[in-house]
Design a protein around this motif. Sequence first.
Motif, PDB file in Angstrom:
ATOM      1  N   MET A 159     -28.257  50.474  31.049  1.00 46.19           N
ATOM      2  CA  MET A 159     -27.957  52.132  31.793  1.00 46.19           C
ATOM      3  C   MET A 159     -26.602  52.062  31.734  1.00 46.19           C
ATOM      4  SD  MET A 159     -27.556  51.189  36.247  1.00 46.19           S
ATOM      5  CE  MET A 159     -29.423  50.686  35.813  1.00 46.19           C
ATOM      6  N   GLY A 160     -26.072  53.189  31.605  1.00 51.34           N
ATOM      7  CA  GLY A 160     -24.983  53.726  31.527  1.00 51.34           C
ATOM      8  C   GLY A 160     -24.099  53.604  32.746  1.00 51.34           C
ATOM      9  N   ALA A 184     -26.396  62.366  38.396  1.00 46.38           N
ATOM     10  CA  ALA A 184     -26.580  60.995  37.772  1.00 46.38           C
ATOM     11  C   ALA A 184     -25.599  61.054  36.812  1.00 46.38           C
ATOM     12  CB  ALA A 184     -26.693  60.360  38.829  1.00 46.38           C
ATOM     13  N   SER A 185     -26.874  61.531  35.937  1.00 47.38           N
ATOM     14  CA  SER A 185     -25.722  61.138  34.609  1.00 47.38           C
ATOM     15  C   SER A 185     -25.619  62.332  33.301  1.00 47.38           C
ATOM     16  CB  SER A 185     -27.828  61.394  33.932  1.00 47.38           C
ATOM     17  OG  SER A 185     -28.498  62.772  33.772  1.00 47.38           O
ATOM     18  N   THR A 186     -24.649  63.136  34.232  1.00 50.29           N
ATOM     19  CA  THR A 186     -24.314  64.124  33.879  1.00 50.29           C
ATOM     20  C   THR A 186     -23.473  65.183  34.305  1.00 50.29           C
ATOM     21  OG1 THR A 186     -26.905  65.018  32.547  1.00 50.29           O
ATOM     22  CG2 THR A 186     -24.259  67.018  32.932  1.00 50.29           C
ATOM     23  N   GLY A 219     -24.786  55.687  36.187  1.00 53.75           N
ATOM     24  CA  GLY A 219     -25.966  55.369  36.098  1.00 53.75           C
ATOM     25  C   GLY A 219     -25.952  54.272  37.108  1.00 53.75           C
ATOM     26  N   LEU A 246     -33.199  54.588  40.281  1.00 55.80           N
ATOM     27  CA  LEU A 246     -32.892  53.556  39.183  1.00 55.80           C
ATOM     28  C   LEU A 246     -33.362  52.364  39.314  1.00 55.80           C
ATOM     29  CD1 LEU A 246     -29.301  56.056  37.656  1.00 55.80           C
ATOM     30  CD2 LEU A 246     -31.709  55.539  36.463  1.00 55.80           C
ATOM     31  N   LEU A 262     -30.693  62.656  40.095  1.00 53.88           N
ATOM     32  CA  LEU A 262     -30.949  61.891  39.071  1.00 53.88           C
ATOM     33  C   LEU A 262     -30.436  63.112  37.456  1.00 53.88           C
ATOM     34  CD1 LEU A 262     -34.287  60.294  38.001  1.00 53.88           C
ATOM     35  CD2 LEU A 262     -32.456  58.961  38.797  1.00 53.88           C
ATOM     36  N   THR A 263     -30.060  63.870  37.333  1.00 51.09           N
ATOM     37  CA  THR A 263     -29.711  64.999  37.226  1.00 51.09           C
ATOM     38  C   THR A 263     -27.804  64.633  37.581  1.00 51.09           C
ATOM     39  OG1 THR A 263     -31.832  66.447  36.792  1.00 51.09           O
ATOM     40  CG2 THR A 263     -29.812  67.476  36.398  1.00 51.09           C
ATOM     41  N   GLN A 270     -35.042  70.757  35.334  1.00 49.24           N
ATOM     42  CA  GLN A 270     -33.656  70.112  35.690  1.00 49.24           C
ATOM     43  C   GLN A 270     -32.267  71.287  36.832  1.00 49.24           C
ATOM     44  OE1 GLN A 270     -32.311  67.532  32.261  1.00 49.24           O
ATOM     45  NE2 GLN A 270     -32.352  65.814  33.808  1.00 49.24           N
ATOM     46  N   ALA A 293     -30.029  58.533  43.313  1.00 51.43           N
ATOM     47  CA  ALA A 293     -30.385  58.494  41.882  1.00 51.43           C
ATOM     48  C   ALA A 293     -30.158  57.207  41.846  1.00 51.43           C
ATOM     49  CB  ALA A 293     -28.501  59.406  41.372  1.00 51.43           C
TER      50      ALA A 293
END
Length: 549
Positions: free
Chosen positions: A427-428, A463-465, A431, A368, A460-461, A522, A364
């Motif tokens: 970015m968060g 890493a974000s969730t 991330g 990014l 990516l999913t 996703q 991820a």
Amino acid sequence: MRTRLLDWLDSRTGYRAGLSHLLDERLPHGTGWAFTTGSVITLLLGVQVVSGVVLAMYYVPSPALAYDSVQFVMRGLPLGWMVRGLHVWGASFLVVATVVHLLRVFLFAGYKAPREVTWLTGLVAFLVILGFSLTGYLLPWDQKAYWATTVTINVARGTPLAGDFFASVLRGGPELGALTLGRWYAAHVFVLPAVLVVFVTSHLVLMRRHGISGPIRPQSGPRATFFPWHVMKDTVVMGAVFASLVAMAMVVRAPLDEMANPADASYVPRPEWYFLSLFQLLKYFPGSLEPVATQLLPGLAIGFLGLLPFLDRHSERRPWAKARLPFTIVLGGVGAAIVALTALGLQDRPAGKRADDWGLLPIAGLELATGEHSACKRCHVPGGPAAPLDATGLRHDEEWLLNHMIDPVAIAPGVRTVDDRPPKNVMGRFGAQAVVAYLRRTHAGVEPPPVDATIRLAALTYASTCVVCHRISGEGGKVGPDLTSVGERCDAAGIRAVIEDAKAALGESQMPTFRDKLTPAQIDALVVLSSEQEVSVGPHRVPEGRPFS
């Protein structure tokens, strides 16, 4: 002309008498191959000195540059990987050779009068060699070095009465950092070599003064000179050992983990094999009993070896004879215990997180940091205001890196004044953690493996969730279960059901419902990847010959 020159040199230096003293020593009749172990140690010490000098020419004893300097040796210096391999594996060869030499001296009773002091100087030299291995462990400043040294300092802190003092001496400062590295480097290249030279020289001088002990049972016959027959035996054995060391350095590259990360408390350290028995012993003496494993039992073993010449004063040299049998049994028991503990330690060694294993988080981070819509590309490009990512070093701690990626305008946390209005976050935090994971992989000399669109979307999913609560390959949160091997516990349909509505699938669960929070694509990507036996992406290491950047 040549004779006149050599005569002049001998008149000024006396080299002929010196050579005669070295080469014409009379050895007891029957002196065999077993008496080549000391020469092997001399050879390996020479290899360590030469390879260590070469490494010291490029090494920088600073937490910000130590890892990069080792990386340069491994990847940028011609045959640097070989030099470091000789030094790293040479340490193990040297420990083995010293133990074999010690056992040979014991079996042949070479410690008996008048050779008591010869034995003691050799024993101290062996402890100094172990000290070299211990202090050299920290110098690469990778994960293994950092956390294993942390364990060593914590063990020293457990010493009764003086534990805090010993720990502060080893650490050098309030925490493991630049002062620690500088102190251990100084010990490794200045203090310990000087001590070793004193005791090895004393050992050799005393050995020549009293002569070697010879066969266990004296044999009748003329004494042979050291040169040429025993020199030939030494040369053959040393050649075989050196060839084995070179082969080891060529076939098995010296390990180098990711750069030290003090924020990664999940790393499980393990010492080198020759300290593994002590590490394993800690499991049987937890808490307040730790000093028993770390000081008392090793102290008793070393004390027994040190007192051996004064306890075993009988003229009998056979190790199985009645007079010597108790000492043979004790030493055999200690050796068997060390071997057993080492074997258990190797068996219990966790797989851990390897630098060349790519999990979902660094994948991820790759997207990014380098993807089409990456915010990092605004600055980290050739000719841009910041260095390209492939030339960016990790010279700051993880918190600095995370803050910089969330707010790149801030050069360091706290630089922005109260009146400055911060821009919108790039970015968060999760991330940013993914990008740090990616940078650590590439900084360790590992290229990302090829991934398809499904793996990229799943990464990516995650890493974000998912990373907030779940770990994969040693990275992520600890609130929920580890998902590294989730495919072994649940099939694809069960994984989908938990992702879409965990409460309905499991009955009781704190996991939110993601049916409406994630897109079908996703969810499909997470199900496809998670249903595999192991959620990971295969290793893909950079060739050693690639120039360092």
